[in-house]
Design an enzyme around this catalytic site. Structure first.
Site, mmCIF file in Angstrom:
data_model
loop_
_atom_site.group_PDB
_atom_site.id
_atom_site.type_symbol
_atom_site.label_atom_id
_atom_site.label_comp_id
_atom_site.label_asym_id
_atom_site.label_seq_id
_atom_site.Cartn_x
_atom_site.Cartn_y
_atom_site.Cartn_z
ATOM 1 N N ALA A 98 10.238 1.191 6.459
ATOM 2 C CA ALA A 98 9.329 0.037 6.462
ATOM 3 C C ALA A 98 8.403 0.074 5.250
ATOM 4 O O ALA A 98 8.382 1.042 4.485
ATOM 5 C CB ALA A 98 8.517 0.016 7.754
ATOM 6 N N VAL A 143 4.259 -1.225 3.961
ATOM 7 C CA VAL A 143 2.923 -1.503 4.493
ATOM 8 C C VAL A 143 2.110 -2.304 3.480
ATOM 9 O O VAL A 143 2.063 -1.962 2.292
ATOM 10 C CB VAL A 143 2.189 -0.189 4.839
ATOM 11 C CG1 VAL A 143 0.761 -0.484 5.295
ATOM 12 C CG2 VAL A 143 2.946 0.570 5.918
ATOM 13 N N LEU A 147 0.834 -1.201 0.000
ATOM 14 C CA LEU A 147 0.000 0.000 0.000
ATOM 15 C C LEU A 147 0.869 1.252 0.000
ATOM 16 O O LEU A 147 0.551 2.256 -0.636
ATOM 17 C CB LEU A 147 -0.915 -0.010 1.234
ATOM 18 C CG LEU A 147 -1.805 1.216 1.444
ATOM 19 C CD1 LEU A 147 -2.854 1.300 0.337
ATOM 20 C CD2 LEU A 147 -2.482 1.154 2.808
ATOM 21 N N ALA A 148 1.978 1.187 0.740
ATOM 22 C CA ALA A 148 2.926 2.306 0.812
ATOM 23 C C ALA A 148 4.300 1.744 1.128
ATOM 24 O O ALA A 148 4.430 0.710 1.791
ATOM 25 C CB ALA A 148 2.497 3.307 1.875
ATOM 26 N N ASP A 151 7.315 13.338 13.404
ATOM 27 C CA ASP A 151 7.593 12.982 12.003
ATOM 28 C C ASP A 151 6.359 13.297 11.158
ATOM 29 O O ASP A 151 5.851 12.449 10.428
ATOM 30 C CB ASP A 151 7.952 11.496 11.904
ATOM 31 C CG ASP A 151 8.687 11.156 10.616
ATOM 32 O OD1 ASP A 151 9.218 12.072 9.975
ATOM 33 O OD2 ASP A 151 8.727 9.969 10.255
#
EC number: 2.7.-.-
Length: 544
Positions: free
Chosen positions: A135, A137, A129-130, A287
């Site tokens: 990391a 996802v 998804l991203a 962030d």
């Protein structure tokens, strides 16, 4: 430098030159040394001349790894500092970093959870998804109730890359601190250490899960910010599972306008959320780049922020908060004397700093800025000008506030994208004044009394015993002090005796030399013997 560090440094320079990033530094701004260094690397040429400068910068940062991608993410939010042809391509670093293989991600998740994904999840999507710097996802559904969730997994083999770059940054920071006195006052080593801590914190998803739970609790039932629920049963160091949210990315201005979003209120709520986290909770999301912020599409007239990725958070103690609030208010009111005095009182500049001169310097920097309408003032430019001024007065940047400064720049950048007329100063001022009013005066006293009263009542039965122990210790302390004083007096007496005997001995030895020259040997021998004996007694007195 070690060979590995030199190799990495060469790699960084090589990538930057092969993407033609030396174009960012016009030759007429460079001194002779950088120009000679560039010419000495004549074989490194721009290999991507067909791409725009912004795209080349993005690709170079992406190739260099997560440390550099984080830097690019921050640059992308500062559209008042960087032109669109730089900021727009860098915005892709927020959630469009090149992904790693989805099957590998599935394998990593299964290894961490200890069973096939099908045990708990349906419809796991191999396509991410991203994909971000740390990391990646993927989406799925909970087998137990069909709830939509997202699974976040740390990139494989990322730790060695971060460690290598951080080591190099430490090395460069130490060299800079030794070579440049002005840079030393900015504490480059401490800044790198703080940056290292934030990056390493992001590598442990258990920490992010805990941060998200805390932030969600702080804004429970809030209309301003929503934080997705974390499913703690599926969280460990490299995997985190949380509720999937559906929203409009904050950088999608067209989508927000099409949804009828109140852009002014949305921008103001971003500022409000930031100051609420800092001054009410002492715990803030650090962030806040656009890839981590979405907007709830429901109720666009009353927009709600959605905060993701709580891997980096900051905390402030009460002294930091009070100092910041007073400084902000002094700036808002153009009380430059107060700003200068606060810097001295807080220890940011030496105590012997001439406050009058410091006030004049701050006034010279700030008055031209405040001559513009408040909505046009960039807090980023204010900070840059203040740092340049403070260096003249030996100001040391406090590393614990670096995250706060970065987050404030993020918030300002987002707010100005959403609503260019955002008046950051007037939006924040009432909030700060209210917070300060709650910290001083009768109301603050009663609040502190109410907060501490249970602890005082709990400790009250112990007071007689504590009082007795204190009196007993005080009596023993007086006895010890008296013994020390008597010992000191005895030592001084012995030293006086030693000095006297040493003087007598020296006199007798000199006399013995005179008597020898006058051929009075017996008298000279006796005098010398007694003189040496006096010296021995003097030495003994000193030893005691």
């Amino acid at each position: 430098m070690k060979p590995a560090e030199l190799k990495r440094l060469y790699r960084i320079v090589k990538v930057q030159l092969e993407y033609g990033l030396d174009e960012l530094l016009p030759e007429h701004h460079l001194t002779r040394a950088p120009l000679l260094a560039r010419k000495s690397l004549f074989w490194l040429r721009n290999q991507h001349a067909d791409k725009a400068l912004g795209d080349r910068l993005r690709l170079a940062l992406q190739e260099l790894g997560p440390v550099w991608i984080k830097f690019g993410q921050m640059m992308s939010t500062r559209r008042d500092l960087f032109p669109p042809y730089i900021a727009d391509p860098l915005a892709m670093l927020q959630d469009k970093v090149a992904p790693f293989d989805g099957l590998q991600a599935k394998q990593l998740i299964e290894e961490e959870l200890g069973a096939p994904l099908e045990t708990w999840f349906d419809d796991f999507d191999i396509k991410p998804l991203a994909s971000a710097s740390i990391a990646q996802v993927h989406t799925a559904k909970l087998k137990s109730n069909g709830r939509d969730v997202v699974l976040k997994v740390i990139r494989p083999d990322i730790r060695p890359q971060i460690d290598a770059d951080i080591k190099l940054m430490y090395r460069v920071a130490r060299i800079v601190a030794k070579a440049l006195p002005e840079a030393r006052r900015l504490k480059p080593v401490e800044v790198v250490r703080e940056y290292e801590k934030t990056l390493l914190d992001e590598l442990d998803l258990r920490r992010e899960a805990a941060n998200a739970i805390q932030l969600r609790r702080n804004f429970e039932n809030s209309e301003e910010l929503y934080v997705p629920e974390v499913l703690t049963d599926f969280c460990n160091e490299t995997v985190m599972v949380s509720e999937r949210i559906y929203g409009i990315q904050v950088s999608d201005l067209a989508g927000l306008h099409a949804n009828g979003t109140n852009m002014k209120l949305l921008a103001e709520r971003g500022v409000s959320v930031f100051f609420t986290q800092v001054f009410r909770d002492s715990f803030f999301h650090a962030d806040m780049h656009p890839g981590n912020v979405f907007v709830n599409p429901n109720h666009p007239e009353n927009p709600q922020w959605i905060g993701l990725d709580c891997g980096i958070v900051g905390t402030l103690n009460s002294e930091d908060k009070r100092y910041l609030a007073e400084n902000f208010l002094a700036f808002f009111n153009r009380d430059y004397r107060r700003v200068a005095q606060l810097h001295v009182d807080s220890g940011w500049v030496p105590l012997d700093t001439n406050v009058d001169e410091f006030e004049v310097a701050i006034r010279m920097v700030c008055e031209p800025i405040f001559a513009k309408p408040l909505c046009e003032i960039s807090f980023g430019h204010v900070l840059l000008n203040l740092f340049n001024t403070a260096r003249r007065f030996n100001m040391e940047v406090q590393p614990q506030l670096v995250l706060l400064q970065k987050t404030l720049l993020y918030v300002e950048g987002l707010g100005r994208q959403l609503y260019p007329q955002l008046d950051l100063w007037q939006t924040a001022k009432p909030f700060l004044e209210k917070w300060m009013a709650n910290q001083v005066g009768p109301q603050a006293f009663l609040h502190a009394l109410k907060e501490r009263a249970p602890l005082w009542f709990e400790k009250m039965p112990e007071l007689p015993e504590l009082l007795y122990d204190s009196l007993k210790q005080g009596r023993n302390l007086n006895q010890r002090l008296d013994n020390l004083y008597q010992g000191y007096r005895q030592s001084k007496r012995q030293q006086g005796t030693g000095k006297f005997l040493f003087g007598v001995g020296a006199t007798l030895v000199v006399c013995s030399a005179i008597w020898i020259s006058n051929q009075l040997e017996p008298l000279a021998i006796g005098s010398a013997t007694i003189g040496v004996l006096c010296w021995l007694l003097s030495w003994r007195a000193y030893r005691q």
